[in-house]
Design an enzyme around this catalytic site. Structure first.
Site, PDB file in Angstrom:
ATOM      1  CE  LYS A   1      17.842  38.596  24.764  1.00 43.35           C
ATOM      2  NZ  LYS A   1      18.210  38.322  26.170  1.00 43.35           N
TER       3      LYS A   1
ATOM      4  CD  GLU B   1      19.530  37.730  30.990  1.00 49.18           C
ATOM      5  OE1 GLU B   1      19.717  37.661  32.230  1.00 49.18           O
ATOM      6  OE2 GLU B   1      19.304  36.732  30.290  1.00 49.18           O
TER       7      GLU B   1
ATOM      8  CD  GLU C   1      12.478  35.362  30.094  1.00 49.73           C
ATOM      9  OE1 GLU C   1      13.479  35.891  29.564  1.00 49.73           O
ATOM     10  OE2 GLU C   1      12.411  34.145  30.352  1.00 49.73           O
TER      11      GLU C   1
ATOM     12  CG  ASP D   1      21.042  36.689  24.786  1.00 48.19           C
ATOM     13  OD1 ASP D   1      21.043  37.858  25.213  1.00 48.19           O
ATOM     14  OD2 ASP D   1      20.310  35.791  25.239  1.00 48.19           O
TER      15      ASP D   1
ATOM     16  CG  ASP E   1      21.728  33.603  27.574  1.00 48.36           C
ATOM     17  OD1 ASP E   1      20.495  33.564  27.356  1.00 48.36           O
ATOM     18  OD2 ASP E   1      22.226  34.130  28.593  1.00 48.36           O
ATOM     19  CB  SER E   2      17.562  29.977  25.485  1.00 46.65           C
ATOM     20  OG  SER E   2      17.523  30.491  24.165  1.00 46.65           O
TER      21      SER E   2
HETATM   22  O1  KIV Z   1      18.089  33.477  25.570  1.00 48.99           O
HETATM   23  C1  KIV Z   1      16.940  33.603  25.132  1.00 48.99           C
HETATM   24  O2  KIV Z   1      16.431  32.773  24.368  1.00 48.99           O
HETATM   25  C2  KIV Z   1      16.185  34.789  25.548  1.00 48.99           C
HETATM   26  C3  KIV Z   1      14.730  34.820  25.212  1.00 48.99           C
HETATM   27  C4  KIV Z   1      13.998  33.942  26.154  1.00 48.99           C
HETATM   28  C5  KIV Z   1      14.210  36.199  25.198  1.00 48.99           C
HETATM   29  O3  KIV Z   1      16.723  35.667  26.137  1.00 48.99           O
END
Ligand code: KIV
Length: 280
Positions: A115, A117, A184, A85, A46-47
């Site tokens: 993934k 969090e 992280e 994500d 989600d970056s």
């Molecule tokens: O969203 C993302 O790119 C991430 C990485 C920094 C692990 O969660």
């Protein structure tokens, strides 16, 4: 056709002597390049919100945006494990919604797993996802979606109480069925302890060399995102100046009539001499 890395292959990499490599991807053409370079896993992070969509944080990113980009990455990938994500809000409301959203990453975007969090507080959701057949990678330490609650983008687990909590969270994620976890911005020695106490792979980002693998944001490691570069990033390329130089050369050459040259142009004046005579 390259053999696809499965969630089981990824999990089995722990202790195999191979260190796992993971990079973010947001579109099919970059995914193809990374996949052909034999990176083990592609995270549609989600970056995306910050490096592609121009937001100041990952919080505004929606399920529809994630699925749109995750689908593109899946279509550009043959070999690497593709991880979608879960964006903020997609797994906090109810277990039913968490499972429904996780399933969408597999069914609609072709991801291999998801993934999310968080630690103990997300374990009911992790258990439900795994039961529904959605493999889950956890994410502990600095969790960008809730960075405000953690005091900003800071190293986590620096005192004994916080370190113990992270170890407990890691154990809880493993017990809930997660097949791997991202660590992280965690002190290197703490990441090493977590890596030792869990039997699933740990993938570090700003967590030192003691993890089972490493992940970076591709735009950071290629020097494509100039707004902000965290201290743990190694830039393997500095593409931004090269891109600007190339674009400046393009505009200069248009102005000076150097581009397009005859080799970039279809049809010669001889081929079209009758037409030219008729209209000139
Ligand atoms: O969203 C993302 O790119 C991430 C990485 C920094 C692990 O969660």
């Amino acid at each position: 056709m390259a053999t696809k890395i499965t969630v089981k292959d990824f999990r089995d990499m722990k202790g195999s002597g191979h260190k796992i490599s993971m990079l973010t991807a947001y579109d099919a053409s970059m995914a193809r390049l990374l996949d052909e370079s034999k990176v083990d896993a592609l995270l549609v992070g989600d970056s995306l919100g910050m490096v592609v969509l121009g937001y100041d944080s990952t919080v505004p990113v929606t399920m529809e945006q994630m699925l749109h980009h995750a689908g593109a990455v899946s279509r550009g990938t043959e070999r690497s494990l593709v991880i979608g994500d879960m964006p903020f809000g997609s797994y906090q409301v109810s277990i039913e919604q968490t499972v429904a959203n996780g399933v969408r990453f597999l069914k609609e975007a072709g991801c291999d797993c998801i993934k999310l969090e968080g630690g103990e507080e997300v374990c009911d959701g992790v258990r439900a996802l795994v039961r529904a057949g959605v493999p889950v990678m956890g994410h502990l330490g600095l969790t960008p979606q809730t960075a405000g609650q953690l005091g900003g983008f800071k190293v986590q687990g620096k005192d004994m109480r916080a370190a113990r909590k992270l170890v407990a969270d890691a154990r809880a994620l493993e017990a809930a069925g997660a097949f791997a976890m991202v660590l992280e911005c965690v002190p290197g020695p703490l990441a090493e302890v977590i890596t030792e106490v869990v039997t699933i792979p740990t993938i570090g980002i700003g967590a030192g060399a003691g993890c089972d693998g490493q992940v970076l944001v591709t735009n950071d490691m290629l020097g494509l995102f100039e707004k902000f570069t965290p201290g743990f990033v190694k830039q393997y390329l500095k593409l931004s100046p090269d891109i600007k130089n190339a674009v400046q050369a393009f505009t200069r050459e248009i102005d000076s009539n150097e581009f397009p040259a005859s080799e970039h142009t279809f049809g010669s004046n001889e081929d079209f001499s009758r037409l030219l005579d008729e209209f000139r």
